[in-house]
Design a protein around this motif. Structure first.
Motif, PDB file in Angstrom:
ATOM      1  N   MET A   1     -12.616  24.685 -18.722  1.00  0.00           N
ATOM      2  CA  MET A   1     -12.022  23.617 -19.519  1.00  0.00           C
ATOM      3  C   MET A   1     -11.909  22.319 -18.727  1.00  0.00           C
ATOM      4  N   ARG A   2     -12.770  22.129 -17.745  1.00  0.00           N
ATOM      5  CA  ARG A   2     -12.713  20.904 -16.955  1.00  0.00           C
ATOM      6  C   ARG A   2     -12.788  19.691 -17.883  1.00  0.00           C
ATOM      7  N   GLY A   3     -11.986  18.712 -17.573  1.00  0.00           N
ATOM      8  CA  GLY A   3     -11.907  17.518 -18.406  1.00  0.00           C
ATOM      9  C   GLY A   3     -10.954  17.638 -19.566  1.00  0.00           C
ATOM     10  N   TRP A   4     -10.469  18.840 -19.827  1.00  0.00           N
ATOM     11  CA  TRP A   4      -9.655  19.065 -21.020  1.00  0.00           C
ATOM     12  C   TRP A   4      -8.351  19.779 -20.694  1.00  0.00           C
ATOM     13  N   GLY A   5      -7.794  19.486 -19.509  1.00  0.00           N
ATOM     14  CA  GLY A   5      -6.480  19.986 -19.170  1.00  0.00           C
ATOM     15  C   GLY A   5      -6.519  21.354 -18.515  1.00  0.00           C
ATOM     16  N   GLU A   6      -5.355  21.944 -18.373  1.00  0.00           N
ATOM     17  CA  GLU A   6      -5.225  23.290 -17.833  1.00  0.00           C
ATOM     18  C   GLU A   6      -3.931  23.896 -18.355  1.00  0.00           C
ATOM     19  N   ALA A   7      -3.813  25.200 -18.204  1.00  0.00           N
ATOM     20  CA  ALA A   7      -2.622  25.894 -18.686  1.00  0.00           C
ATOM     21  C   ALA A   7      -1.381  25.331 -18.009  1.00  0.00           C
ATOM     22  N   ARG A   8      -0.332  25.181 -18.770  1.00  0.00           N
ATOM     23  CA  ARG A   8       0.888  24.599 -18.256  1.00  0.00           C
ATOM     24  C   ARG A   8       1.752  25.666 -17.576  1.00  0.00           C
ATOM     25  N   ASN A   9       2.370  25.300 -16.490  1.00  0.00           N
ATOM     26  CA  ASN A   9       3.296  26.177 -15.781  1.00  0.00           C
ATOM     27  C   ASN A   9       4.707  25.885 -16.280  1.00  0.00           C
ATOM     28  N   PHE A  10       5.296  26.830 -16.988  1.00  0.00           N
ATOM     29  CA  PHE A  10       6.651  26.656 -17.502  1.00  0.00           C
ATOM     30  C   PHE A  10       7.692  27.315 -16.603  1.00  0.00           C
ATOM     31  N   SER A  11       7.258  27.914 -15.507  1.00  0.00           N
ATOM     32  CA  SER A  11       8.185  28.613 -14.626  1.00  0.00           C
ATOM     33  C   SER A  11       8.729  27.673 -13.555  1.00  0.00           C
ATOM     34  N   SER A  12       9.637  28.188 -12.736  1.00  0.00           N
ATOM     35  CA  SER A  12      10.357  27.347 -11.779  1.00  0.00           C
ATOM     36  C   SER A  12       9.667  27.220 -10.425  1.00  0.00           C
ATOM     37  N   SER A  13       8.592  27.931 -10.221  1.00  0.00           N
ATOM     38  CA  SER A  13       7.909  27.853  -8.921  1.00  0.00           C
ATOM     39  C   SER A  13       6.420  28.067  -9.136  1.00  0.00           C
ATOM     40  N   PRO A  14       5.586  27.332  -8.382  1.00  0.00           N
ATOM     41  CA  PRO A  14       5.936  26.268  -7.442  1.00  0.00           C
ATOM     42  C   PRO A  14       6.304  24.980  -8.176  1.00  0.00           C
TER      43      PRO A  14
ATOM     44  N   GLN B   1       9.079  16.764 -25.084  1.00  0.00           N
ATOM     45  CA  GLN B   1       8.424  16.462 -26.352  1.00  0.00           C
ATOM     46  C   GLN B   1       8.174  14.955 -26.463  1.00  0.00           C
ATOM     47  N   THR B   2       7.035  14.579 -27.039  1.00  0.00           N
ATOM     48  CA  THR B   2       6.679  13.162 -27.101  1.00  0.00           C
ATOM     49  C   THR B   2       6.474  12.674 -28.532  1.00  0.00           C
ATOM     50  N   TRP B   3       7.041  13.356 -29.519  1.00  0.00           N
ATOM     51  CA  TRP B   3       6.873  12.906 -30.898  1.00  0.00           C
ATOM     52  C   TRP B   3       7.435  11.492 -31.049  1.00  0.00           C
ATOM     53  N   HIS B   4       6.543  10.563 -31.349  1.00  0.00           N
ATOM     54  CA  HIS B   4       6.895   9.168 -31.597  1.00  0.00           C
ATOM     55  C   HIS B   4       7.477   8.479 -30.361  1.00  0.00           C
ATOM     56  N   VAL B   5       7.345   9.046 -29.179  1.00  0.00           N
ATOM     57  CA  VAL B   5       7.731   8.362 -27.952  1.00  0.00           C
ATOM     58  C   VAL B   5       6.596   8.517 -26.946  1.00  0.00           C
ATOM     59  N   ASP B   6       6.557   7.611 -25.979  1.00  0.00           N
ATOM     60  CA  ASP B   6       5.491   7.633 -24.967  1.00  0.00           C
ATOM     61  C   ASP B   6       4.103   7.663 -25.605  1.00  0.00           C
ATOM     62  N   ILE B   7       3.913   6.971 -26.692  1.00  0.00           N
ATOM     63  CA  ILE B   7       2.631   7.028 -27.398  1.00  0.00           C
ATOM     64  C   ILE B   7       1.760   5.865 -26.939  1.00  0.00           C
ATOM     65  N   GLY B   8       0.558   6.176 -26.476  1.00  0.00           N
ATOM     66  CA  GLY B   8      -0.400   5.138 -26.143  1.00  0.00           C
ATOM     67  C   GLY B   8      -0.651   4.996 -24.666  1.00  0.00           C
ATOM     68  N   GLY B   9      -1.921   5.080 -24.294  1.00  0.00           N
ATOM     69  CA  GLY B   9      -2.306   4.838 -22.913  1.00  0.00           C
ATOM     70  C   GLY B   9      -2.425   6.074 -22.055  1.00  0.00           C
ATOM     71  N   ASP B  10      -1.801   7.178 -22.480  1.00  0.00           N
ATOM     72  CA  ASP B  10      -1.847   8.416 -21.714  1.00  0.00           C
ATOM     73  C   ASP B  10      -1.895   9.590 -22.676  1.00  0.00           C
ATOM     74  N   VAL B  11      -2.327  10.730 -22.168  1.00  0.00           N
ATOM     75  CA  VAL B  11      -2.314  11.952 -22.966  1.00  0.00           C
ATOM     76  C   VAL B  11      -2.073  13.123 -22.034  1.00  0.00           C
ATOM     77  N   ARG B  12      -1.333  14.121 -22.510  1.00  0.00           N
ATOM     78  CA  ARG B  12      -1.057  15.317 -21.712  1.00  0.00           C
ATOM     79  C   ARG B  12      -1.734  16.509 -22.361  1.00  0.00           C
ATOM     80  N   LEU B  13      -2.537  17.216 -21.585  1.00  0.00           N
ATOM     81  CA  LEU B  13      -3.195  18.437 -22.041  1.00  0.00           C
ATOM     82  C   LEU B  13      -2.724  19.570 -21.143  1.00  0.00           C
ATOM     83  N   GLY B  14      -1.712  20.291 -21.620  1.00  0.00           N
ATOM     84  CA  GLY B  14      -1.143  21.351 -20.810  1.00  0.00           C
ATOM     85  C   GLY B  14      -0.443  20.776 -19.602  1.00  0.00           C
TER      86      GLY B  14
END
Length: 851
Positions: free
Chosen positions: A273-286, A381-394
């Motif tokens: 998935m290069r170029g299209w993000g990666e799995a998000r780490n929701f845990s506390s470490s690292p 969460q970014t619903w209707h905030v932080d919109i424009g110029g950036d994007v988060r994929l995972g």
């Protein structure tokens, strides 16, 4: 590996900062500062101890001197590297045109050997007023050499006042002076005993609240920029807990901590998935945090409310790695940094290329280009905030750039991830930043040019971006058209200011943004109205979450569609079939020009195929319903074929969309032809039918596993590669003896929504593509009819009528004049449904089917 050493014990035994007792010299009480409660007694500012009055504050707590007062000498009798004064100016002429740097007082330091140093205390340099005439705060007029008594700090990360919702995106707030300014004076003779300190009044009144002596060999306030600290929780039970780390620094500041990716550099570089993000780490470490602190500062790491351990910043900067407790390991991973200007160019032309880009250290610490976010809305969460110029994929936040960016990059190896839509090879690689290097060039290779093939991509469904933001993001994703949709969300109306009734075209003509509408009703359905020249009002109706609380049902989707068509616009049913009420009426009456699929799920496909099998020619389009920075514009996109003799314009894009010259893509490029005919065409066979040659191929920079030919919803030809492939091809001869439709689709194994490769957007949409149909007619003009589809539609229509009559909210007829001006509002609402029922009955009657 180094363990925690002696500084902590040393600090516990010897105070590195010691307050002087000034209470015997005090001549004023707290009332001199007015009714507001002031910090008195034992206080800590910036992690440093101060004593104001006695330990309880006392009645006399301040030394106040002004013009004409006699100097006051304070006994010291100690050595110090620094003297830190907590003081403030009580009067000022600066705001009435007075001079800058006026002498407010002098502090005279007398050493045991008789030598003296006179320290000028000047307005706006070592001291300042905290409020001036009228009680207004002196923002921007703080002393240049002193610190406020409150240090810079973070807003609460996960909660806060409603009115601060926008401000909290700044994450940090500037420290301001509540009561005092803190001026540190570096003693040039730290080994000499200080005998006394004399306060000599000057031209304005001065209040001296406290003096603290510093013995530590450091500046009392941090002067070195923030550095990255990696946090590892060695115990598995701690590490896998949902992210709840907090870091506190007494003599400095710390950013919010953030989770680091679970994958290492080799896994990251080799990911499909290069170029299209990666799995998000929701845990506390690292995890990591950025810290700026004095060497004596204590860095405390918490997991929730529980302290895992603490270290001194000076120990960590000296030894790099510390394990202060069995549950905590910390590592300083800052190796220096360069301000680097990066250019991304097209490999074939050498020209700068709009794209999105991400930089990170080998540990996974992001380095966003200046003006962009390393973590969009701090990972929330970014619903209707932080919109424009950036994007988060995972896990990854990308910055949209115009081919150029600049900012800090770490020295040494840096991993970079660059992408530009589906037609360029993503670039995920390692570059090396040498000391002193300030230039970096990256090259992207185009593998297919769909525009050259006369296919123009667009997103039918985008919210909240500005027009210029949509231009930037669209060009960064290689997208030609963005439909930016005005809409209502309860009491919130969005993108009102963007509407012009005309396309916004980029200077090179390659990107078009059209601000138009999505009109919505929570039960009967939503409707996208493309190409509006005038707004169609009301935008939404019938209560939350679309319209106003307590609002009435004022209009129908069909009325919206008619108003759109009257302007020459295009009507799309978004996220078919949900909400599922009136779409049946739109389709039955020919008001729907196309339908949009947002997700690769069986249900959406069955609904689409149902209507095609019912004889309704419905082009398929792709849109994202982008409402946050967790979704890249055009992740699901519509490729529209415009013939070579026609110009690329917004009107032509919509025109050929209506004709069904469309392909939906969520990554792959897909092609279908039947006897040389393209999508949207009708292949005419003689009355006895015949054999057609079906050719299909799909290619993608993201892995695909299956390519299928679908006939009336049933797979009639397929090829598959379970391990994933870059390209799949299919050629099949099919015998056709009755009217039908054919489409091609590609995706995961067996095209299943259970096994599909998922994107890292907030909805985890799947990598897939699907063409609009090619219709095959046998012996007469094309038609299809399915009794089950007709009965399904009639049930929806009857149910919608029941909703209008029995559940919808409406204003009393006797006291209401509606926007449509008709007297019978219920008849107005029911009209399109009755029209649709009649149309279905006619079709059933033509085929001899009872209704």
């Amino acid at each position: 590996m180094a363990k925690l050493v002696t500084r902590a014990d040393e600090r516990a035994l010897t105070a590195d900062y010691t307050p002087l007792e000034l209470e015997p010299y005090a001549n004023a009480g707290p009332e001199i500062l007015g009714p507001s409660a002031m910090p008195l007694g034992s206080q800590t500012f910036h992690g440093l101890p101060f004593l104001i009055g006695d330990t309880d504050g006392g009645k006399r707590c301040f030394l106040v001197l002004g013009p004409g007062d006699a100097p006051v000498s304070i006994g010291v009798g100690k050595r110090a590297r620094y003297l830190i004064f907590a003081h403030r100016q009580l009067d000022s002429q600066l705001f009435a045109g007075g001079p800058m740097a006026e002498l407010v007082a002098e502090y005279v330091v007398r050493y045991a050997d008789g030598a003296e140093l006179r320290l000028p205390i000047r307005e706006r340099l070592e001291i300042a007023v905290i409020a001036y005439q009228g009680g207004q705060y002196n923002w921007g007029q703080w002393p240049l050499l002193a610190w406020p008594d409150r240090k810079d700090a973070l807003y609460p990360r996960y909660q806060g006042d409603w009115g601060l919702a926008g401000q909290r995106q700044t994450e940090s707030m500037q420290g301001t002076a509540r009561a005092y300014y803190l001026w540190p004076w570096a003693n040039p003779r730290p080994d000499e005993l200080i005998e006394s300190l004399t306060v000599v009044p000057g031209r304005q009144r001065l209040l001296l609240a406290a003096v603290t002596l510093g013995s530590a060999d450091e500046s009392p306030f941090f002067r070195e920029g923030r550095r990255e600290l990696k946090i590892t929780l060695p115990q598995a039970e701690d590490a896998r807990r949902p992210f709840a780390l907090e870091v506190e620094v007494d003599r400095g500041v710390a950013t919010y901590p953030h989770a680091l990716p679970l994958s290492g550099p080799s896994e990251f570089l080799g990911d499909d998935m290069r170029g299209w993000g990666e799995a998000r780490n929701f845990s506390s470490s690292p995890a990591y945090v950025e810290i700026a602190a004095t060497p004596s500062a204590t860095v405390e790491v918490k997991l929730g409310e529980e302290t895992l351990g603490s270290v001194h910043w000076g120990d960590l900067t000296a030894q790099s790695v510390l394990e202060p407790a069995s549950r905590l390991r910390v590592e300083l991973i800052d190796n220096g940094r360069n301000w680097v200007r990066t250019t991304v160019v097209d490999d074939a032309t050498g020209r700068p290329l709009n794209c999105r880009i991400h930089f990170r250290s080998p540990e996974g610490v992001p380095y966003a280009p200046h003006g962009h976010h390393a973590h969009i809305n701090s990972g929330n969460q970014t619903w209707h905030v932080d919109i424009g110029g950036d994007v988060r994929l995972g896990q990854i936040s990308y910055a949209y750039i115009d081919g150029n960016c600049e900012g800090w990059l770490p020295r040494g190896d840096v991993m970079v991830d660059v992408a530009r839509g589906f037609e360029y090879e993503p670039l995920r690689t390692t570059v090396h930043i040498a000391p002193g290097q300030q230039e970096l060039q990256l090259r992207l290779k185009r593998w297919i040019d769909m525009r050259q093939r006369r296919y123009f991509s667009g997103d039918t469904h985008v919210h909240f971006l500005s027009t210029q933001g949509a231009q930037l993001e669209a060009s960064g994703e290689g997208l030609n058209v963005v439909n930016l949709l005005l809409s209502q969300w309860g009491s919130l109306f969005t993108n009102t200011e963007e509407f012009t009734g005309a396309p916004n075209v980029s200077p090179d003509g390659g990107t078009i943004v059209y601000a138009t509408q999505e009109n919505r009703q929570h039960m009967l359905g939503h409707l996208t109205l493309l190409g509006l020249k005038r707004q169609v009002r009301p935008w939404c109706t019938d209560g939350p979450s679309e319209a106003d609380l307590g609002g009435s049902l004022e209009t129908t989707m069909s009325a919206w569609a008619d108003a759109c068509h009257a302007q020459g616009g295009t009507v799309v049913i978004p996220h078919l079939p949900t909400p599922n009420g009136e779409p049946a009426a739109l389709i039955a009456t020919g008001r729907a020009d196309a339908v949009e699929i947002l997700r690769h799920r069986t249900y959406e496909h069955l609904e689409y195929y149902r209507y095609l099998n019912g004889g309704y020619r419905l082009p398929l389009v792709g849109g994202t319903d982008k409402m946050s920075s967790d979704v890249p514009v055009g992740l699901y996109r519509t490729y529209v074929h415009i013939p070579p003799e026609e110009a690329f314009t917004y009107d032509n894009w919509c025109r050929y969309l209506r004709q069904g010259r469309t392909v939906l893509s969520g990554g792959p490029i897909i092609h279908l032809s039947v006897d040389g005919h393209a999508v949207g065409d009708t292949v005419n066979l003689p009355g006895n039918g015949g054999t057609v040659e079906v050719t299909a191929w799909a290619e993608s920079t993201l892995p695909i596993h299956s390519l299928q030919i679908v006939r009336q919803g049933r797979v009639v030809a397929a090829t598959e590669q379970r391990g994933g492939a870059r390209r799949l091809e299919l050629r099949e001869r099919l015998h056709i003896d009755r009217h039908t439709w054919l489409a091609a689709r590609c995706g995961g194994p067996n095209y299943s929504d259970q096994e599909a490769v998922a994107h890292h957007d907030v909805w985890n949409r799947h990598v897939m593509a699907h063409t609009s149909p090619i219709y095959v007619a046998v012996g007469e003009p094309w038609w299809l009819f399915d009794p089950d589809t007709a009965r399904y539609m009639l049930a929806l229509l009857d149910g919608s009528l029941a909703y209008i009559r029995q559940r919808s909210v409406q204003y009393p007829a006797a006291t209401t004049t509606h926007h449509h001006g008709q007297e019978d509002h219920t008849r107005y609402l029911e009209g399109p449904f009755r029209e649709a029922i009649a149309a279905l009955h006619r079709r059933m009657h033509e085929r001899g089917i009872a209704h």
